[in-house]
Design a protein around this motif. Sequence first.
Motif, PDB file in Angstrom:
ATOM      1  N   TRP A 119      28.857  43.785  49.449  1.00 51.85           N
ATOM      2  CA  TRP A 119      29.970  42.855  49.614  1.00 51.85           C
ATOM      3  C   TRP A 119      31.197  43.525  50.191  1.00 51.85           C
ATOM      4  O   TRP A 119      31.335  44.737  50.191  1.00 51.85           O
ATOM      5  CB  TRP A 119      30.268  42.158  48.280  1.00 51.85           C
ATOM      6  N   VAL A 120      32.093  42.703  50.653  1.00 55.29           N
ATOM      7  CA  VAL A 120      33.273  43.140  51.378  1.00 55.29           C
ATOM      8  C   VAL A 120      34.132  44.086  50.525  1.00 55.29           C
ATOM      9  O   VAL A 120      34.323  43.880  49.342  1.00 55.29           O
ATOM     10  CB  VAL A 120      34.097  41.917  51.852  1.00 55.29           C
ATOM     11  N   THR A 121      34.612  45.125  51.182  1.00 53.69           N
ATOM     12  CA  THR A 121      35.525  46.068  50.550  1.00 53.69           C
ATOM     13  C   THR A 121      36.941  45.519  50.656  1.00 53.69           C
ATOM     14  O   THR A 121      37.393  45.146  51.741  1.00 53.69           O
ATOM     15  CB  THR A 121      35.447  47.442  51.246  1.00 53.69           C
ATOM     16  N   LEU A 122      37.630  45.474  49.542  1.00 55.89           N
ATOM     17  CA  LEU A 122      39.013  45.013  49.543  1.00 55.89           C
ATOM     18  C   LEU A 122      39.977  46.175  49.756  1.00 55.89           C
ATOM     19  O   LEU A 122      40.910  46.078  50.534  1.00 55.89           O
ATOM     20  CB  LEU A 122      39.352  44.309  48.230  1.00 55.89           C
ATOM     21  N   GLU A 123      39.705  47.270  49.052  1.00 53.21           N
ATOM     22  CA  GLU A 123      40.548  48.465  49.164  1.00 53.21           C
ATOM     23  C   GLU A 123      39.827  49.620  48.467  1.00 53.21           C
ATOM     24  O   GLU A 123      39.355  49.474  47.341  1.00 53.21           O
ATOM     25  CB  GLU A 123      41.898  48.220  48.489  1.00 53.21           C
ATOM     26  N   GLY A 124      39.740  50.747  49.135  1.00 52.52           N
ATOM     27  CA  GLY A 124      39.066  51.900  48.539  1.00 52.52           C
ATOM     28  C   GLY A 124      37.636  51.565  48.162  1.00 52.52           C
ATOM     29  O   GLY A 124      36.854  51.150  49.006  1.00 52.52           O
ATOM     30  N   ASP A 125      37.312  51.702  46.877  1.00 56.16           N
ATOM     31  CA  ASP A 125      35.959  51.378  46.406  1.00 56.16           C
ATOM     32  C   ASP A 125      35.908  50.039  45.682  1.00 56.16           C
ATOM     33  O   ASP A 125      34.936  49.727  45.001  1.00 56.16           O
ATOM     34  CB  ASP A 125      35.434  52.497  45.500  1.00 56.16           C
ATOM     35  N   ILE A 126      36.938  49.221  45.839  1.00 47.95           N
ATOM     36  CA  ILE A 126      36.992  47.911  45.186  1.00 47.95           C
ATOM     37  C   ILE A 126      36.410  46.867  46.127  1.00 47.95           C
ATOM     38  O   ILE A 126      36.778  46.783  47.293  1.00 47.95           O
ATOM     39  CB  ILE A 126      38.435  47.548  44.803  1.00 47.95           C
ATOM     40  N   ARG A 127      35.465  46.092  45.602  1.00 44.72           N
ATOM     41  CA  ARG A 127      34.770  45.076  46.397  1.00 44.72           C
ATOM     42  C   ARG A 127      34.851  43.716  45.714  1.00 44.72           C
ATOM     43  O   ARG A 127      35.202  43.623  44.545  1.00 44.72           O
ATOM     44  CB  ARG A 127      33.298  45.462  46.578  1.00 44.72           C
ATOM     45  N   ARG A 128      34.491  42.671  46.463  1.00 40.15           N
ATOM     46  CA  ARG A 128      34.482  41.317  45.916  1.00 40.15           C
ATOM     47  C   ARG A 128      33.204  40.599  46.321  1.00 40.15           C
ATOM     48  O   ARG A 128      32.830  40.565  47.495  1.00 40.15           O
ATOM     49  CB  ARG A 128      35.680  40.508  46.404  1.00 40.15           C
ATOM     50  N   CYS A 129      32.577  39.996  45.337  1.00 42.08           N
ATOM     51  CA  CYS A 129      31.395  39.155  45.544  1.00 42.08           C
ATOM     52  C   CYS A 129      31.761  37.734  45.140  1.00 42.08           C
ATOM     53  O   CYS A 129      32.154  37.499  44.001  1.00 42.08           O
ATOM     54  CB  CYS A 129      30.229  39.674  44.695  1.00 42.08           C
ATOM     55  N   MET A 130      31.655  36.814  46.070  1.00 40.98           N
ATOM     56  CA  MET A 130      31.950  35.418  45.769  1.00 40.98           C
ATOM     57  C   MET A 130      30.731  34.759  45.125  1.00 40.98           C
ATOM     58  O   MET A 130      29.590  35.056  45.484  1.00 40.98           O
ATOM     59  CB  MET A 130      32.325  34.669  47.038  1.00 40.98           C
ATOM     60  N   ILE A 185      35.577  40.717  41.359  1.00 41.29           N
ATOM     61  CA  ILE A 185      36.117  41.951  41.917  1.00 41.29           C
ATOM     62  C   ILE A 185      35.589  43.093  41.071  1.00 41.29           C
ATOM     63  O   ILE A 185      35.666  43.053  39.838  1.00 41.29           O
ATOM     64  CB  ILE A 185      37.650  41.906  41.935  1.00 41.29           C
ATOM     65  N   TYR A 186      35.029  44.092  41.744  1.00 43.48           N
ATOM     66  CA  TYR A 186      34.363  45.158  41.003  1.00 43.48           C
ATOM     67  C   TYR A 186      34.461  46.481  41.738  1.00 43.48           C
ATOM     68  O   TYR A 186      34.779  46.544  42.921  1.00 43.48           O
ATOM     69  CB  TYR A 186      32.895  44.806  40.773  1.00 43.48           C
ATOM     70  N   SER A 187      34.193  47.536  40.995  1.00 46.80           N
ATOM     71  CA  SER A 187      34.027  48.860  41.584  1.00 46.80           C
ATOM     72  C   SER A 187      32.970  49.599  40.783  1.00 46.80           C
ATOM     73  O   SER A 187      32.792  49.334  39.593  1.00 46.80           O
ATOM     74  CB  SER A 187      35.347  49.640  41.582  1.00 46.80           C
TER      75      SER A 187
END
Length: 77
Positions: free
Chosen positions: A49-60, A69-71
């Motif tokens: 899933w898309v990276t929001l910032e650094g290693d933080i991602r979001r799965c809809m 939002i996860y890492s």
Amino acid sequence: MKYTFHPDAELEFEEAINYYEECQNGLGYDFSIEVYSAIKRIINNPKAWVTLEGDIRRCMTRRFPYGIIYSKQDNEC
């Protein structure tokens, strides 16, 4: 891989379940199943899933307008 909820995220999740349940009987349950399904997809392929910032991602989620939002933590496999 194991997962945990941030305390604020867990509270938000519980509030969303209650909100959807108030909208329609059984909808809160459906929402919770959808969130856990998304978590399972994340566990199976955490980099999908898309990276929001650094290693933080979001799965809809698929059915509800809700994103997880996860890492991945360094000590996880």
